[in-house]
Design an enzyme around this catalytic site. Structure first.
Site, PDB file in Angstrom:
ATOM      1  N   GLU A  69     -82.327 -73.570  25.904  1.00  8.72           N
ATOM      2  CA  GLU A  69     -83.636 -74.212  25.872  1.00  8.72           C
ATOM      3  C   GLU A  69     -83.531 -75.613  25.287  1.00  8.72           C
ATOM      4  OE1 GLU A  69     -86.350 -71.750  23.775  1.00  8.72           O
ATOM      5  OE2 GLU A  69     -86.529 -70.270  25.385  1.00  8.72           O
TER       6      GLU A  69
ATOM      7  N   ASN B  53     -80.072 -68.510  21.630  1.00  6.84           N
ATOM      8  CA  ASN B  53     -79.924 -69.215  22.884  1.00  6.84           C
ATOM      9  C   ASN B  53     -80.043 -70.728  22.687  1.00  6.84           C
ATOM     10  OD1 ASN B  53     -80.086 -70.109  25.556  1.00  6.84           O
ATOM     11  ND2 ASN B  53     -82.264 -69.597  25.708  1.00  6.84           N
TER      12      ASN B  53
ATOM     13  N   PRO C  47     -89.149 -70.605  12.064  1.00  6.28           N
ATOM     14  CA  PRO C  47     -88.550 -69.271  11.927  1.00  6.28           C
ATOM     15  C   PRO C  47     -88.642 -68.491  13.238  1.00  6.28           C
ATOM     16  CG  PRO C  47     -90.051 -69.750  10.111  1.00  6.28           C
ATOM     17  CD  PRO C  47     -90.279 -70.811  11.144  1.00  6.28           C
ATOM     18  N   ARG C  48     -87.659 -67.630  13.464  1.00  8.76           N
ATOM     19  CA  ARG C  48     -87.642 -66.870  14.718  1.00  8.76           C
ATOM     20  C   ARG C  48     -88.764 -65.843  14.777  1.00  8.76           C
ATOM     21  NH1 ARG C  48     -85.137 -65.518  19.179  1.00  8.76           N
ATOM     22  NH2 ARG C  48     -84.885 -63.343  19.823  1.00  8.76           N
TER      23      ARG C  48
ATOM     24  N   GLU D 140     -85.001 -62.515  26.430  1.00  7.26           N
ATOM     25  CA  GLU D 140     -84.834 -61.907  27.746  1.00  7.26           C
ATOM     26  C   GLU D 140     -86.080 -62.116  28.613  1.00  7.26           C
ATOM     27  OE1 GLU D 140     -82.533 -59.460  24.719  1.00  7.26           O
ATOM     28  OE2 GLU D 140     -84.535 -60.318  24.880  1.00  7.26           O
TER      29      GLU D 140
ATOM     30  N   MET E 249     -97.001 -69.852  17.846  1.00  7.98           N
ATOM     31  CA  MET E 249     -96.248 -69.134  18.869  1.00  7.98           C
ATOM     32  C   MET E 249     -96.343 -69.880  20.201  1.00  7.98           C
ATOM     33  SD  MET E 249     -94.881 -66.419  17.533  1.00  7.98           S
ATOM     34  CE  MET E 249     -94.539 -65.398  18.977  1.00  7.98           C
ATOM     35  N   GLY E 250     -95.277 -69.762  21.005  1.00 11.15           N
ATOM     36  CA  GLY E 250     -95.308 -70.314  22.361  1.00 11.15           C
ATOM     37  C   GLY E 250     -95.106 -71.812  22.442  1.00 11.15           C
ATOM     38  N   GLU E 251     -94.574 -72.426  21.395  1.00  8.36           N
ATOM     39  CA  GLU E 251     -94.423 -73.885  21.405  1.00  8.36           C
ATOM     40  C   GLU E 251     -92.968 -74.334  21.308  1.00  8.36           C
ATOM     41  OE1 GLU E 251     -97.827 -76.602  20.082  1.00  8.36           O
ATOM     42  OE2 GLU E 251     -97.416 -75.351  18.325  1.00  8.36           O
TER      43      GLU E 251
END
Length: 421
Positions: free
Chosen positions: A337, A334, A266-267, A60, A308-310
């Site tokens: 992306e 989702n 992994p999420r 979100e 993270m963030g990649e």
């Protein structure tokens, strides 16, 4: 459900919340921070009228980026308050809106537990001119108190699966009254709108999915190209995107005997160590993304995406992807992306939280959906061996996302109508 029962349950949640935060904090220390905000006590510096946007977690928050940037442009004399429910959502906000947060134009806080007292303290402190809830977030005391203060609250880019609709229906009048108090419900699809109306929502319109308007960071392609150079230009790279517990073994089984390089992401970051332990237990040759400095040799079977963030970088470095959350009955993740980056996607049979966009993506040749997880091995092998098919699906994926853009501007018009009332 009578409102007093809901209130009693929320107080019980508030009482037990520290135990949950301490438990989650064992693996993710960020859960041990900002506890006062969880109960409605804040210190953020308010310097202008506040537009409040609630985006609970990572998905979100990313989806809200174009809307928040449009609100900042449309209402330059206002501050935007982003509220979250998880540390990863809060961190994602800091990544995608770093400059806006640094300037003080965007504030961040946790949304407090929905007790009457915490809801009152939240509204007293920030005094928002409008509240914008993203996707499926319904907090009944907060909505009720905002309505009595004549603060319009809207549910934007709203989605509601059949399963979630059945759950909300069990709450009876509580759900109906909460939905009827919303000044606007802007649904993603006509099916979402119909389910929300059946539960009692008024002022419902179809605006589309805000996630289609999210633009990748400008350097995504370059960073993805650099990562791909390390992975090997000649190897076929499959990204396992946002995998959940129990899915990694299924994917590893499907790749047994294959020369496809798996980029496993992994999420949840708290599972990185768990997934690494699985790779060790299986005797697989792997390397961590955070330790990847030189080109991987041909013997490496898995790159574990423990950063993270990649996500956009990972997609840009991949030939195709399999979507996490869809191989187990978890509702999927989702896929937009991946499509935005032109990455064909294999979807498991459990995409019920994204049913409409799944059907549209499959119809557009941007994705393929399995009827059964047993089909995964064959589907991966077929796509890995058919570069023409992958190129065709890649072009279709990019065209698919372009055709669905425009939700942000429709929402800005709708929000303007609420603020004029």
């Amino acid at each position: 459900m009578p409102k007093f029962v809901y209130t009693a349950l929320i107080y019980l949640v508030a009482l037990l919340l520290p135990l949950k935060l301490l438990w989650r904090g064992l693996k993710q220390p960020q859960y041990r921070r900002h506890w006062a905000e969880r109960y409605g006590w804040f210190r953020q510096k308010i310097t202008a009228p506040v537009i409040w946007v609630h985006c609970v977690s990572v998905g979100e928050t990313r989806a809200t980026q174009p809307l928040i940037q449009a609100l900042l442009k449309e209402y330059p004399q206002h501050q935007i308050l982003m509220t979250h429910g998880t540390p990863t959502g809060r961190e994602t906000g800091q990544q995608v809106l770093r400059d806006e947060i640094a300037s003080g134009r965007v504030l961040q806080a946790y949304l407090p537990v929905d007790t009457p007292g915490a809801a009152k303290r939240f509204l007293n402190y920030f005094n928002p001119v409008i509240g914008l809830l993203m996707e499926t977030e319904l907090w009944f005391h907060l909505i009720d108190q905002a309505t009595h203060r004549r603060v319009p609250v809207a549910l934007l880019s709203a989605r509601l699966s059949e399963r979630s609709a059945r759950g909300y229906a069990r709450l009876g009048a509580l759900t109906r009254n909460g939905l009827q108090q919303l000044a606007l419900v802007a649904a993603q699809t006509a099916a979402d709108a119909g389910r929300l109306q059946a539960l009692g929502a008024r002022n419902v319109m179809v605006c589309g999915n805000l996630k289609f308007d999210v633009s990748p960071p400008q350097n995504s392609a370059a960073l993805g190209g650099a990562l791909r150079a390390l992975l090997g230009e000649q190897r076929t790279v499959l990204m396992a995107a946002s995998t959940r517990e129990g899915e990694e073994p299924l994917i590893l089984d499907a790749l047994q005997g294959s020369d496809v390089l798996l980029l496993l992401v992994p999420r949840h970051p708290q599972r990185f160590a768990e997934v690494e332990a699985l790779l060790k237990a299986r005797g697989l040759r792997y390397v961590l993304r955070t330790a990847l400095e030189l080109a991987v040799n041909a013997e490496i079977q898995v790159v574990l995406g423990n950063s993270m963030g990649e996500m956009y970088t990972y997609y840009a470095a991949s030939d195709f992807a399999v979507m996490g959350g869809s191989l187990q009955p978890l509702g999927g993740q989702n896929l937009i992306e991946a499509a935005t980056m032109g990455v064909p996607t294999i979807l498991g049979p459990n995409m019920f939280n994204f049913a409409q966009v799944t059907a549209e993506a499959v119809a557009a040749n941007a994705a393929v959906q399995l009827q059964d997880v047993a089909e995964l091995k064959r589907t991966i092998a077929n796509l890995a061996s058919d570069k023409v098919k992958l190129r065709s699906m890649s072009a279709a994926a990019q065209e698919f996302t372009q055709q669905h853009r425009g939700t942000t501007q429709r929402l800005i018009v709708a929000i303007a109508g609420l603020l004029k009332k």
